[in-house]
Design an enzyme around this catalytic site. Structure first.
Site, short mmCIF file in Angstrom:
data_model
loop_
_atom_site.label_atom_id
_atom_site.label_comp_id
_atom_site.label_asym_id
_atom_site.label_seq_id
_atom_site.Cartn_x
_atom_site.Cartn_y
_atom_site.Cartn_z
N GLN A 37 2.99 -12.78 25.99
CA GLN A 37 1.96 -11.77 26.24
C GLN A 37 0.62 -12.19 25.65
O GLN A 37 0.56 -12.91 24.65
CB GLN A 37 2.39 -10.41 25.67
CG GLN A 37 2.55 -10.39 24.16
CD GLN A 37 3.07 -9.05 23.65
OE1 GLN A 37 3.51 -8.19 24.41
NE2 GLN A 37 3.02 -8.85 22.34
N HIS A 64 6.98 -12.64 23.63
CA HIS A 64 7.53 -11.28 23.66
C HIS A 64 9.05 -11.35 23.55
O HIS A 64 9.65 -10.64 22.76
CB HIS A 64 7.11 -10.54 24.94
CG HIS A 64 7.54 -9.10 24.94
ND1 HIS A 64 7.10 -8.20 25.88
CD2 HIS A 64 8.38 -8.39 24.13
CE1 HIS A 64 7.63 -7.00 25.64
NE2 HIS A 64 8.42 -7.10 24.59
N PHE A 114 10.13 -5.78 15.34
CA PHE A 114 9.94 -6.36 16.67
C PHE A 114 11.04 -7.38 16.95
O PHE A 114 11.72 -7.34 17.99
CB PHE A 114 8.56 -7.00 16.73
CG PHE A 114 8.18 -7.63 18.05
CD1 PHE A 114 8.77 -7.24 19.25
CD2 PHE A 114 7.19 -8.60 18.10
CE1 PHE A 114 8.40 -7.82 20.46
CE2 PHE A 114 6.81 -9.17 19.30
CZ PHE A 114 7.43 -8.79 20.48
N GLU A 118 14.32 -7.29 19.66
CA GLU A 118 14.57 -8.32 20.67
C GLU A 118 15.98 -8.89 20.55
O GLU A 118 16.65 -9.12 21.56
CB GLU A 118 13.52 -9.44 20.56
CG GLU A 118 12.13 -9.02 20.97
CD GLU A 118 12.08 -8.53 22.41
OE1 GLU A 118 12.54 -9.26 23.31
OE2 GLU A 118 11.61 -7.39 22.63
N LYS A 121 18.67 -5.99 21.53
CA LYS A 121 18.70 -5.64 22.95
C LYS A 121 19.03 -6.83 23.83
O LYS A 121 19.84 -6.73 24.76
CB LYS A 121 17.36 -5.04 23.37
CG LYS A 121 17.33 -4.61 24.84
CD LYS A 121 16.02 -3.93 25.20
CE LYS A 121 16.03 -3.48 26.66
NZ LYS A 121 14.76 -2.80 27.05
N HIS A 122 18.41 -7.98 23.57
CA HIS A 122 18.53 -9.12 24.47
C HIS A 122 19.36 -10.27 23.88
O HIS A 122 20.19 -10.86 24.56
CB HIS A 122 17.14 -9.65 24.84
CG HIS A 122 16.26 -8.64 25.50
ND1 HIS A 122 16.46 -8.21 26.80
CD2 HIS A 122 15.17 -7.97 25.05
CE1 HIS A 122 15.53 -7.33 27.12
NE2 HIS A 122 14.73 -7.16 26.08
#
Length: 229
Positions: A37, A64, A114, A118, A121-122
């Site tokens: 980003q 990101h 942050f 990440e 979730k991922h």
């Protein structure tokens, strides 16, 4: 009493099937989106931004995330709550992550929230390929392989508030990297469309870039701003 051979064989089959099901679930994706980003576009909105506690990031694209995705456009998420983010596992990467993966959310923080989001979730959906340390180090290495800002500037596309055609931005990145990007826009405080995020794709083993099998939905329009930071 000793196990009957048929009973033992049945147990082995059940355990094997369970292992295969777990492995299948953990490998339930076809490729990764590697998303970077532009900080100027994150901050230049009605919502605004806050610089991290380590100071204002460099005027460069920041990571990101590295997101497992499927060829049908869907994606897995929050795959393993039993393996939450552990900052101690990436202590050797913290300095580079503060530079290349900075947080801009408010209030100002150290980035752990942050990065943890990440991973949870991922990252947990890529455990069959990458453990937690590998997940973050791989993303950092991918960023060094393709310099997005340099690619754009070499084509005369500067982060100075000017507007550029969407096609010229895509062409500049593909011309430099060899891969077709997907561009995501957001709106500045005056509702003008601006360059926000750039997606490139990585193979399912996270070993290198590939052409994207599918792109996300959405469009930027033909002309977009590239704000300063």
């Amino acid at each position: 009493m000793p196990f009957n051979n048929s009973v033992l064989l049945s147990i082995i089959k059940i355990l094997t099937l369970q292992s295969l099901l777990v492995l299948s679930a953990s490998q339930d994706f076809d490729f990764f989106y590697f998303v970077q980003q532009w900080p100027g576009s994150y901050c230049d909105t009605k919502q605004g931004c806050c610089y991290p506690k380590s100071g204002k990031p460099a005027a460069d694209f920041g990571i990101h995330g590295l997101w497992p995705n499927r060829n049908d456009g869907s994606y897995p998420s929050n795959c393993d709550p039993s393996n939450p983010f552990d900052a101690s596992k990436i202590s050797d990467l913290t300095r580079q992550m503060q530079s290349d993966w900075p947080t801009l959310s408010c209030p100002s923080n150290d980035g752990l929230t942050f990065w943890g989001r990440e991973w949870d979730k991922h990252g947990t959906c890529s455990e069959s390929v990458l453990d937690q340390h590998d997940y973050f180090s791989t993303a950092l290495n991918l960023k060094t392989e393709i310099d997005l800002l340099k690619a754009l500037q070499s084509a005369g596309i500067e982060p100075n508030g000017s507007s550029y055609s969407l096609s010229s931005i895509k062409d500049a990145i593909k011309g430099s990297s060899g891969y077709t990007p997907w561009i995501e826009c957001n709106n500045d405080s005056s509702s003008n469309s601006q360059l926000y995020q750039i997606y490139l794709c990585v193979d399912s083993t996270a070993s290198g870039y590939i052409e994207c099998p599918v792109f996300p939905n959405g469009s930027c329009g033909s002309s977009i701003e590239f704000p300063s930071f």
